[in-house]
Design an enzyme around this catalytic site. Structure first.
Site, PDB file in Angstrom:
ATOM      1  CE  LYS A 125     -38.573  50.712 -45.441  1.00 12.18           C
ATOM      2  NZ  LYS A 125     -38.780  49.258 -45.560  1.00 12.18           N
ATOM      3  CG  ASP A 165     -41.049  49.183 -42.867  1.00  5.31           C
ATOM      4  OD1 ASP A 165     -40.412  48.217 -43.295  1.00  5.31           O
ATOM      5  OD2 ASP A 165     -40.706  49.812 -41.842  1.00  5.31           O
ATOM      6  CG  ASN A 239     -46.781  41.596 -42.364  1.00  3.18           C
ATOM      7  OD1 ASN A 239     -45.729  41.275 -42.910  1.00  3.18           O
ATOM      8  ND2 ASN A 239     -47.956  41.284 -42.864  1.00  3.18           N
ATOM      9  CB  SER A 378     -43.592  44.122 -53.241  1.00  6.97           C
ATOM     10  OG  SER A 378     -44.256  44.388 -52.035  1.00  6.97           O
TER      11      SER A 378
END
Ligand code: NDP
Length: 446
Positions: A125, A165, A239, A378
């Site tokens: 991340k 993100d 989103n 993804s």
């Protein structure tokens, strides 16, 4: 002292001050006790000590020039947590609250979530304390180019594949991808969430929200129930929230709330997704605009009247950010008869809230299972990039649906096998951990 308690002690000592990381790691370690007891080899191989330590943490300066010609400085992060089952994979968060502890919590969760997708992706991340809100497109581009000018040397299609993100949407991914391509000269699938004309996958935009609703539908199917006629409350209006709302309504539910960091909406007729998308995706405006244009909606400032969790519902979907659903909210939900709470965001429920929901026999699906549809799609984007192919919307959507069904089965079966039937938190942690731990043992002491 048990092995798990020893490692929890070590965790506290080595990561003091990183409260979100401590919260996430403690939850996982505590739920692994039954597995650890059954498999002494994990202790012998120091599996827990290894899994809580990131393989690599990169922290860097991101200077960029603002509209007044002044140099601004942000801090960039990439935590490459675990590559036992594939290249690091996880989003980039751009939000003023970002710090190392938050990125470590997100990267740690990503290890288990990615394992649950059954696809070959490790956990990572990244992000920055840069705030895209209120910035011009040129400022966002300047930041993204500077950010990538350092990050590019640490990533690659076989090494680490970042994605979006909070704060990183199509615009930011575009600027970052352009800069990566310019520096390296490579046209490769190094970021996911790309535009459809330059390597992006159909359904990626919708995938986290759609996946969330697919797993809820699967849970309900096991109870001979469905989303038809259910009242749903959603938090957030980004989103994940938008596409969860859309899919829930397509499957016959009525979503009556959404929120943002300034307030929340109650819409008695059900959220108008087209209007919400216009306001949030096109105009990047506040939710006050939604209420101004829709007669059936009422806007509430901040968290007045208990926020979205004070509204009576059958299903609650927290889709904004970490620790947004507190114990008092969980109590209100239980009192109002909620049946299912499924996390679209990462760790949106506090440990006390989770305990209250589970203690009240509410079906609780944790983020690492329920929001895994985004990273799964993804990974499907990575596959299409490698094969130089584009699948149809229906094909990707069908794969996403079957991945979410499979995640439900894994979490549910692992919980049953280890004596905690119906505890999807433990089930998801155990199933994800076993896959990663097996690979780590096979790779030796690295
Ligand atoms: P977005 O930036 O698109 O939207 C985030 C939403 O949450 C916005 O409505 C935002 O309001 C609200 N929000 C953010 N921070 C806060 C805060 N501190 N307090 C109150 N509201 C807040 O992000 P996403 O929808 O992409 O992500 C939402 C969550 O889902 C995050 O936890 C993310 O990690 C997780 N997630 C996202 C995935 C994805 O594919 N996008 C995949 C898996 C998980 P405002 O606009 O006012 O800031």
């Amino acid at each position: 002292m048990s092995y798990v308690t020893d490692v929890l002690d070590l965790l506290q000592k080595k990561n003091s001050g990183e409260k979100e990381f401590l919260q996430a790691a403690t939850e996982v370690l505590e739920s692994l006790s039954p597995v650890i007891e059954k498999n002494p080899r994990f202790q012998k191989e120091s599996l827990l000590e290894r899994i809580i330590e990131p393989e690599r943490q990169i922290v860097f300066r991101v200077p960029w020039v603002d509209r007044n010609g002044k140099i601004q400085v942000n801090r960039g992060f990439r935590v490459q947590f675990n590559s036992a089952i594939g290249p690091y994979k996880g989003g980039l968060r751009l939000h003023p609250s970002v710090n190392l502890g938050i990125i470590k919590f997100l990267g740690f969760e990503q290890i288990f979530k990615n394992a649950l997708t059954t696809l070959p992706i490790g956990g990572g991340k990244g992000g920055s304390d840069f705030d895209p809100k209120g910035k011009t497109d040129e400022e966002v581009m300047a930041f993204c180019q500077s950010f990538m000018t350092e990050l590019y040397r640490h990533i690659g299609q076989f090494v680490d594949v970042p994605a979006g993100d909070i704060g990183t949407g199509a615009r930011e991914v575009g600027y970052m991808y352009g800069q990566y391509k310019r520096i390296t000269g490579n046209y490769e699938g190094v970021l996911t969430g790309k535009g459809l004309t330059w390597g992006g996958s159909l359904v990626r935009t919708e995938s986290t929200g759609y996946g969330l609703v697919y797993i809820v539908a699967e849970l309900l199917r096991h109870k001979s129930d469905s989303l038809e006629g259910k009242i749903v409350t959603v938090s957030g209006s980004g989103n994940v929230a938008i596409y969860a709302t859309q899919k829930a309504q397509q499957l016959g539910a009525k979503v009556v709330t959404v929120s943002d960091s300034t307030g929340w909406i109650y819409d008695k007729d059900g959220i108008d997704v087209a209007l919400l998308k216009q306001i949030k995706e096109v105009e990047r405006a506040r939710l006050t605009e939604y209420a101004a244009r829709r007669g059936s909606a009422v806007y509430h400032e901040g968290r007045t009247d208990g926020g979205v969790w004070g509204v009576k519902c059958d299903i609650a979907l927290p889709c904004a950010t970490q620790n947004e659903l507190h114990e008092a909210d969980a109590k209100a939900l239980v009192q109002n008869g909620v049946k299912v709470v499924a996390e679209g965001a990462n760790m949106p429920s506090t440990p006390e809230a989770v305990a209250c929901l589970q203690g009240s026999k509410v079906d609780f699906l944790p983020g690492k299972a329920a929001n895994a549809g985004g990273v799964a799609t993804s990974a499907l984007e990575m596959s299409q990039n490698s094969a130089r192919l584009s699948w149809t919307f229906e094909e990707v959507d069908a794969r996403l649906n079957s991945i979410m069904v499979n995640i439900y089965d894994q979490a549910s079966s692992a919980a049953k096998e280890y004596g905690v039937e119906g505890d999807y938190v433990a089930g998801a942690n155990i199933a994800g951990f076993l896959k990663v731990a097996t690979a780590m043992i096979a790779h030796g002491a690295i």
